[in-house]
Design a protein around this motif. Structure first.
Motif, short mmCIF file in Angstrom:
data_model
loop_
_atom_site.label_atom_id
_atom_site.label_comp_id
_atom_site.label_asym_id
_atom_site.label_seq_id
_atom_site.Cartn_x
_atom_site.Cartn_y
_atom_site.Cartn_z
N ASN A 66 -49.11 20.44 -73.38
CA ASN A 66 -50.25 20.46 -72.46
C ASN A 66 -50.27 19.21 -71.58
O ASN A 66 -49.47 18.29 -71.75
N GLY A 67 -51.21 19.20 -70.64
CA GLY A 67 -51.30 18.11 -69.69
C GLY A 67 -51.61 16.77 -70.31
O GLY A 67 -51.09 15.74 -69.88
N LEU A 68 -52.45 16.77 -71.33
CA LEU A 68 -52.77 15.51 -72.00
C LEU A 68 -51.54 14.93 -72.68
O LEU A 68 -51.27 13.72 -72.58
N GLU A 69 -50.76 15.77 -73.35
CA GLU A 69 -49.52 15.31 -73.98
C GLU A 69 -48.53 14.82 -72.94
O GLU A 69 -47.82 13.83 -73.17
N LEU A 70 -48.49 15.47 -71.79
CA LEU A 70 -47.61 15.02 -70.69
C LEU A 70 -48.01 13.63 -70.22
O LEU A 70 -47.17 12.75 -70.07
N VAL A 71 -49.30 13.44 -70.00
CA VAL A 71 -49.79 12.13 -69.56
C VAL A 71 -49.42 11.06 -70.58
O VAL A 71 -48.92 9.98 -70.23
N GLN A 72 -49.64 11.36 -71.85
CA GLN A 72 -49.31 10.40 -72.91
C GLN A 72 -47.82 10.07 -72.92
O GLN A 72 -47.44 8.91 -73.10
N ALA A 73 -46.97 11.07 -72.71
CA ALA A 73 -45.52 10.85 -72.70
C ALA A 73 -45.11 9.97 -71.51
O ALA A 73 -44.29 9.05 -71.66
N ILE A 74 -45.68 10.23 -70.35
CA ILE A 74 -45.36 9.44 -69.16
C ILE A 74 -45.81 7.99 -69.35
O ILE A 74 -45.07 7.05 -69.07
N ARG A 75 -47.02 7.82 -69.82
CA ARG A 75 -47.56 6.46 -70.01
C ARG A 75 -46.83 5.71 -71.13
O ARG A 75 -46.58 4.51 -71.00
N SER A 76 -46.50 6.40 -72.22
CA SER A 76 -45.81 5.71 -73.32
C SER A 76 -44.41 5.27 -72.93
O SER A 76 -43.86 4.34 -73.52
N VAL A 133 -42.97 18.68 -52.86
CA VAL A 133 -43.67 19.05 -54.08
C VAL A 133 -42.67 19.70 -55.03
O VAL A 133 -42.02 20.68 -54.68
N VAL A 134 -42.52 19.12 -56.21
CA VAL A 134 -41.67 19.67 -57.26
C VAL A 134 -42.60 20.33 -58.26
O VAL A 134 -43.54 19.69 -58.74
N GLU A 135 -42.36 21.61 -58.56
CA GLU A 135 -43.25 22.35 -59.45
C GLU A 135 -42.67 22.50 -60.84
O GLU A 135 -41.46 22.62 -61.01
N ALA A 136 -43.58 22.50 -61.84
CA ALA A 136 -43.21 22.74 -63.23
C ALA A 136 -44.30 23.59 -63.87
O ALA A 136 -45.48 23.45 -63.55
N GLY A 137 -43.89 24.49 -64.79
CA GLY A 137 -44.81 25.42 -65.41
C GLY A 137 -45.46 24.92 -66.69
O GLY A 137 -46.38 25.55 -67.21
N ASP A 138 -45.00 23.79 -67.22
CA ASP A 138 -45.61 23.19 -68.40
C ASP A 138 -45.12 21.76 -68.53
O ASP A 138 -44.31 21.30 -67.74
N GLY A 139 -45.63 21.07 -69.55
CA GLY A 139 -45.28 19.66 -69.72
C GLY A 139 -43.82 19.43 -70.03
O GLY A 139 -43.25 18.42 -69.61
N VAL A 140 -43.19 20.36 -70.75
CA VAL A 140 -41.77 20.22 -71.08
C VAL A 140 -40.93 20.24 -69.81
O VAL A 140 -40.08 19.38 -69.59
N GLU A 141 -41.20 21.24 -68.94
CA GLU A 141 -40.48 21.31 -67.65
C GLU A 141 -40.76 20.06 -66.82
O GLU A 141 -39.87 19.55 -66.15
N ALA A 142 -42.00 19.62 -66.87
CA ALA A 142 -42.38 18.45 -66.07
C ALA A 142 -41.64 17.20 -66.52
O ALA A 142 -41.16 16.43 -65.67
N LEU A 143 -41.52 17.00 -67.82
CA LEU A 143 -40.79 15.83 -68.31
C LEU A 143 -39.33 15.87 -67.91
O LEU A 143 -38.74 14.84 -67.59
N LYS A 144 -38.73 17.06 -67.92
CA LYS A 144 -37.35 17.19 -67.46
C LYS A 144 -37.24 16.81 -66.00
O LYS A 144 -36.33 16.09 -65.59
N ALA A 145 -38.17 17.29 -65.18
CA ALA A 145 -38.17 16.98 -63.75
C ALA A 145 -38.45 15.50 -63.53
O ALA A 145 -37.88 14.87 -62.63
N PHE A 146 -39.34 14.94 -64.35
CA PHE A 146 -39.74 13.54 -64.19
C PHE A 146 -38.59 12.60 -64.49
O PHE A 146 -38.40 11.60 -63.79
N GLY A 147 -37.82 12.93 -65.52
CA GLY A 147 -36.69 12.08 -65.88
C GLY A 147 -37.12 10.64 -66.06
O GLY A 147 -38.03 10.34 -66.81
N ASP A 148 -36.51 9.73 -65.36
CA ASP A 148 -36.85 8.31 -65.44
C ASP A 148 -37.79 7.90 -64.31
O ASP A 148 -37.73 6.78 -63.82
N GLY A 149 -38.63 8.82 -63.91
CA GLY A 149 -39.57 8.53 -62.82
C GLY A 149 -39.23 9.36 -61.61
O GLY A 149 -40.09 9.78 -60.87
#
Length: 124
Positions: A60-70, A28-44
């Motif tokens: 927020n989580g909705l913006e994170l989902v949209q960024a991952i899907r886009s 489990v990789v933890e992130a405190g917000d969508g910005v941290e999550a996108l950094k951790a996510f990288g290219d998948g």
């Protein structure tokens, strides 16, 4: 199985991570917000699942989902949130969330939702 867990509450991340661990999710990789999550996510970054809160600072989580899907990623995403209004649930699904879990939840509910979104549910 590798999970990206995104929530601005450290306590909630610990609770969810403990629940995931008891379900044999080994990383489990933890992130405190969508910005941290996108950094951790990288290219998948090899994630098998993303669990995200909705209400967080910075992104927020909705913006994170949209960024991952886009970006074209198909990784299963589950929103774990206190948001229960039907319009919010619809927004999340339209953004690309595979399932939705309302806080507070119990271990059985988490396991049931995971078996619905994971491509290999017998691993849970």
């Amino acid at each position: 199985m590798k999970v990206l867990l995104v929530d601005d509450s450290g306590v909630m991340r610990k609770i969810i991570a403990r629940s995931l661990s008891s379900l044999w999710i080994d990383e489990v990789v933890e992130a405190g917000d969508g910005v941290e999550a996108l950094k951790a996510f990288g290219d998948g970054n090899g994630f098998d699942l993303v669990l995200t809160d909705w209400n967080m600072p910075n992104m927020n989580g909705l913006e994170l989902v949209q960024a991952i899907r886009s970006a074209g990623h198909k990784v299963p995403i589950m929103m774990i949130t206190t948001e229960t209004e039907k319009t919010q649930v619809v927004k999340a699904i339209q953004a690309g969330v595979n399932d939705y879990l309302v806080k507070p939840f119990d271990q059985d509910m988490l396991q049931m939702k995971l078996t619905r979104v994971l491509p290999n549910p017998e691993a849970v």
